[in-house]
Design an enzyme around this catalytic site. Structure first.
Site, PDB file in Angstrom:
ATOM      1  N   ARG A  59     -17.169   4.252 -10.014  1.00 28.13           N
ATOM      2  CA  ARG A  59     -16.244   5.224 -10.611  1.00 28.13           C
ATOM      3  C   ARG A  59     -16.191   6.506  -9.782  1.00 28.13           C
ATOM      4  O   ARG A  59     -15.119   7.068  -9.540  1.00 28.13           O
ATOM      5  CB  ARG A  59     -16.675   5.541 -12.044  1.00 28.13           C
ATOM      6  N   HIS A  63     -12.836   8.064  -7.958  1.00 30.72           N
ATOM      7  CA  HIS A  63     -12.407   9.436  -8.237  1.00 30.72           C
ATOM      8  C   HIS A  63     -12.378  10.278  -6.973  1.00 30.72           C
ATOM      9  O   HIS A  63     -11.549  11.173  -6.826  1.00 30.72           O
ATOM     10  CB  HIS A  63     -13.328  10.072  -9.282  1.00 30.72           C
ATOM     11  N   ASP A  64     -13.291   9.995  -6.047  1.00 31.73           N
ATOM     12  CA  ASP A  64     -13.285  10.720  -4.780  1.00 31.73           C
ATOM     13  C   ASP A  64     -12.066  10.348  -3.944  1.00 31.73           C
ATOM     14  O   ASP A  64     -11.335  11.212  -3.467  1.00 31.73           O
ATOM     15  CB  ASP A  64     -14.564  10.420  -3.991  1.00 31.73           C
ATOM     16  N   GLY A  69      -8.277  11.738  -0.662  1.00 33.37           N
ATOM     17  CA  GLY A  69      -8.880  10.729   0.198  1.00 33.37           C
ATOM     18  C   GLY A  69     -10.386  10.593   0.057  1.00 33.37           C
ATOM     19  O   GLY A  69     -11.053  11.377  -0.626  1.00 33.37           O
ATOM     20  N   ASP A  71     -13.410  11.393   1.099  1.00 28.99           N
ATOM     21  CA  ASP A  71     -14.010  12.422   1.954  1.00 28.99           C
ATOM     22  C   ASP A  71     -15.187  13.144   1.308  1.00 28.99           C
ATOM     23  O   ASP A  71     -15.609  14.203   1.765  1.00 28.99           O
ATOM     24  CB  ASP A  71     -12.956  13.447   2.370  1.00 28.99           C
ATOM     25  N   ASN A  91     -13.316  14.840 -14.535  1.00 26.72           N
ATOM     26  CA  ASN A  91     -14.514  14.487 -13.768  1.00 26.72           C
ATOM     27  C   ASN A  91     -15.815  14.903 -14.436  1.00 26.72           C
ATOM     28  O   ASN A  91     -16.900  14.572 -13.938  1.00 26.72           O
ATOM     29  CB  ASN A  91     -14.446  15.103 -12.367  1.00 26.72           C
ATOM     30  N   HIS A 191     -13.584  -2.557 -14.060  1.00 27.25           N
ATOM     31  CA  HIS A 191     -14.030  -2.298 -15.435  1.00 27.25           C
ATOM     32  C   HIS A 191     -14.862  -3.439 -15.998  1.00 27.25           C
ATOM     33  O   HIS A 191     -15.242  -3.405 -17.166  1.00 27.25           O
ATOM     34  CB  HIS A 191     -12.829  -2.039 -16.342  1.00 27.25           C
ATOM     35  N   ASP A 244     -16.733  -4.025 -20.659  1.00 25.69           N
ATOM     36  CA  ASP A 244     -16.756  -5.480 -20.824  1.00 25.69           C
ATOM     37  C   ASP A 244     -17.872  -5.798 -21.800  1.00 25.69           C
ATOM     38  O   ASP A 244     -19.053  -5.777 -21.441  1.00 25.69           O
ATOM     39  CB  ASP A 244     -16.988  -6.156 -19.467  1.00 25.69           C
ATOM     40  N   THR A 247     -20.202  -9.327 -20.759  1.00 25.94           N
ATOM     41  CA  THR A 247     -21.190  -9.305 -19.656  1.00 25.94           C
ATOM     42  C   THR A 247     -21.137  -7.923 -18.992  1.00 25.94           C
ATOM     43  O   THR A 247     -20.674  -7.795 -17.853  1.00 25.94           O
ATOM     44  CB  THR A 247     -20.894 -10.409 -18.618  1.00 25.94           C
TER      45      THR A 247
END
Length: 328
Positions: A59, A63-64, A69, A71, A91, A191, A244, A247
């Site tokens: 995640r 998000h980065d 980009g 970075d 975030n 996910h 999920d 599992t």
């Protein structure tokens, strides 16, 4: 004659600047030969001690990459002069274990090969290694990214998908980032591990509409269990549920099998199985995990190259949570 010489000089300099080292899988082969061993040691130890690290790091990586980009700009801490990406509203729920993993890896690498490996490459490599560790596919990570020089919370909004987006909005969002519909559905398969906080799906289990308290698309028993888990979510912001439910700690294709059963946790999960543009891919991945692994790997390789910085566009940070020079 001087003018011709000047033109030739410009062409030469242009050629030099375009010959900056390109990304490749063996970028650190000579400069940090123990990179893979060190990363494996850090990743394995962290995941064993904190089993949610894999999902959290995936995640964090997404998000980065989605904001300016891949970075490592999401790793920067805010200071008196700047509110950084990690403090943007969306975030704030990024897991601390993921940040801690990168810090641990960077510390170990700085002792072995100081000033060589970027935080952006550490995050990209750690994400791949963790996905593989919990049962997912191995894919090649190109190395040589530089760490970004900008991290601002104001740049986040509009650059990350929201859980309440319609399918049209999701498709448009990913298309703007260069991903087609199949790649979007494949990436959503991330996910299959991890969890979401109750406030991200509470509108599906409390006061859904005037006709129904619960979203009728949810499996009734699943919805009842979620209501119990999230009963106090407004006072306890840490309440969460697995993405999920079958599992939760294994990277597999169960996520796609869950969707037609009403076991998709987020609204943005459920819409994938209701739209004719995305449903065929959900059905494909639900019945063929090899296809999912192949397409997920390709999509992750593509994501890992999104708007990367190389050469003078970035730096190799000494610490992953701060620029080498204070930004004001």
């Amino acid at each position: 004659m001087p003018f011709s010489f000047f033109v030739l000089l410009l062409l030469f300099l242009s050629g030099v600047s375009s010959s900056e080292p390109k990304l490749n899988a063996k970028y650190y082969h000579k400069s940090c030969p123990n990179l893979e061993r060190i990363m494996q040691d850090v990743v394995t130890t962290k995941q064993i001690n904190n089993p949610t690290t894999a999902a959290g790091t995936l995640r964090l990586f997404v998000h980065d990459c989605m904001v300016d980009g891949c970075d490592a700009s999401v790793l920067i801490s805010s200071n008196a002069f700047n509110t950084a990406e990690r403090d943007a509203d969306i975030n704030l729920s990024l897991p601390g274990d993921a940040f801690d993993l990168v810090i641990r890896a960077k510390t170990s690498l700085e002792l072995n090969c100081p000033g060589v490996v970027s935080c952006a490459d550490i995050l990209a490599m750690a994400t791949r290694d963790l996905i593989t560790m919990v049962g997912g596919p191995y894919y090649e990570v190109q190395m040589g990214r530089k760490d970004g020089l900008i991290s601002q919370a104001s740049r986040v909004e509009g650059n990350l998908p929201r859980v309440n987006m319609t399918i049209d909005q999701l498709i448009a969002f990913f298309a703007a980032k260069g991903f087609n519909i199949q790649e979007m559905v494949a990436l959503s398969g991330g996910h299959t591990i991890g969890f979401s906080h109750c406030n991200e799906f509470s509108d599906r289990i409390f006061n859904f509409s005037s006709a129904s308290d619960v979203d009728p698309a949810l499996n009734p028993k699943f919805a009842a269990a979620l209501k119990k888990v999230c009963a106090n979510f407004q006072t306890d912001k840490g309440m969460s549920a697995f993405n999920d439910v079958m599992t939760p700690n294994k990277f597999d294709n169960m996520y796609y099998q869950n969707l037609p059963r009403g076991l998709g946790l987020l609204r943005s999960d459920h819409v994938l199985v209701t739209d004719p543009r995305t449903k065929p891919f959900v059905e494909l991945y639900a019945t063929n995990y090899k296809e999912f692994f192949t397409d997920f790997s390709r999509a992750m390789e593509k994501l890992s190259l999104l708007d990367i910085k190389t050469g003078q566009e970035g730096e190799v940070r000494h610490r992953c949570d701060s620029f080498n020079n204070i930004k004001t």
